[in-house]
Design a protein around this motif. Sequence first.
Motif, PDB file in Angstrom:
ATOM      1  N   LEU A   3     -15.569  -6.659  -4.907  1.00 29.17           N
ATOM      2  CA  LEU A   3     -16.928  -6.785  -4.086  1.00 29.17           C
ATOM      3  C   LEU A   3     -16.980  -7.274  -2.367  1.00 29.17           C
ATOM      4  CD1 LEU A   3     -19.602  -8.418  -7.249  1.00 29.17           C
ATOM      5  CD2 LEU A   3     -19.540  -5.408  -6.440  1.00 29.17           C
ATOM      6  N   GLU A   4     -17.229  -6.451  -2.295  1.00 35.70           N
ATOM      7  CA  GLU A   4     -17.269  -7.297  -0.484  1.00 35.70           C
ATOM      8  C   GLU A   4     -18.543  -7.156   0.403  1.00 35.70           C
ATOM      9  OE1 GLU A   4     -14.155  -8.072   1.680  1.00 35.70           O
ATOM     10  OE2 GLU A   4     -15.820  -8.287   2.813  1.00 35.70           O
ATOM     11  N   PHE A  16       0.680  -9.982   9.788  1.00 40.46           N
ATOM     12  CA  PHE A  16       1.558 -11.432   8.992  1.00 40.46           C
ATOM     13  C   PHE A  16       2.550 -10.723   8.482  1.00 40.46           C
ATOM     14  CE2 PHE A  16      -1.694  -9.483   5.811  1.00 40.46           C
ATOM     15  CZ  PHE A  16      -0.436  -9.202   4.994  1.00 40.46           C
ATOM     16  N   SER A  97     -22.185  -6.388  -0.068  1.00 40.58           N
ATOM     17  CA  SER A  97     -21.892  -7.112  -1.305  1.00 40.58           C
ATOM     18  C   SER A  97     -21.389  -8.400  -1.581  1.00 40.58           C
ATOM     19  CB  SER A  97     -21.086  -5.635  -2.437  1.00 40.58           C
ATOM     20  OG  SER A  97     -22.206  -4.951  -2.737  1.00 40.58           O
ATOM     21  N   LYS A  98     -22.478  -8.901  -0.765  1.00 39.37           N
ATOM     22  CA  LYS A  98     -22.405  -9.945  -0.349  1.00 39.37           C
ATOM     23  C   LYS A  98     -22.505 -11.424  -2.052  1.00 39.37           C
ATOM     24  CE  LYS A  98     -22.790 -14.829   2.067  1.00 39.37           C
ATOM     25  NZ  LYS A  98     -21.225 -14.353   2.673  1.00 39.37           N
ATOM     26  N   ASP A 128     -12.505 -15.192  -2.337  1.00 44.09           N
ATOM     27  CA  ASP A 128     -12.813 -14.803  -0.923  1.00 44.09           C
ATOM     28  C   ASP A 128     -12.686 -16.164  -0.147  1.00 44.09           C
ATOM     29  OD1 ASP A 128     -13.150 -17.062  -2.596  1.00 44.09           O
ATOM     30  OD2 ASP A 128     -15.423 -17.682  -2.385  1.00 44.09           O
ATOM     31  N   GLY A 129     -10.752 -15.838   0.164  1.00 47.80           N
ATOM     32  CA  GLY A 129     -10.299 -16.491   1.233  1.00 47.80           C
ATOM     33  C   GLY A 129     -10.108 -18.020   1.190  1.00 47.80           C
TER      34      GLY A 129
END
Length: 132
Positions: A3-4, A16, A97-98, A128-129
């Motif tokens: 879900l992003e 990176f 999809s938050k 989620d980071g």
Amino acid sequence: MVLESSPALRTSGFAFMTWTNAFRALDALGVGDKMRSHHLQVQGVRVMSPTTGEVVRELDLRVQGKLGPHEARCVQRNVLLQALEEELPRGTIRYSSKIVSIDDCDDAKILHLADGSTLRAKVLIGCDGINS
Ligand SMILES: Cc1cc2nc3c(=O)[nH]c(=O)nc-3n(C[C@H](O)[C@H](O)[C@H](O)COP(=O)(O)OP(=O)(O)OC[C@H]3O[C@@H](n4cnc5c(N)ncnc54)[C@H](O)[C@@H]3O)c2cc1C
């Protein structure tokens, strides 16, 4: 299922450094060689003093280390995300999809999305980071 919250694959961010251990993980995911074909191997690192400009440390990554040769490449974020998306079956990633809240329910988690829909999950991994 991924879900992003973004509406599409993110292209923000630049690149990176990925080292030997990261390439082991990328190989396990089946995208290591794709990343190698797009990014040159870093041959060495020089640490310089910000005040004098003097080289204070130099590391030759071509030399065999204690745990084997170093593999370092500067990987572009969008190339990596694209490769990971290509390896997943179509439709696995659900964009826009938050997740706004998560409820515990017996042996499951109930996910509430910003569009008002809900999903039930037996296993949930938060990636989620900074809030992970
Ligand atoms: C400037 C900079 C330089 C860096 N350089 C390096 C480096 O050289 N080497 C290195 O190893 N690491 C580096 N990092 C760290 C590396 O980028 C992070 O460790 C890595 O991106 C974390 O991955 P992640 O998947 O946990 O989080 P992210 O890459 O942040 O991804 C989290 C995803 O979750 C989504 N999301 C967030 N909240 C929700 C929600 N509520 N519902 C649904 N989706 C949501 C976001 O849209 C995002 O797509 C750097 C970071 C920065 C900022």
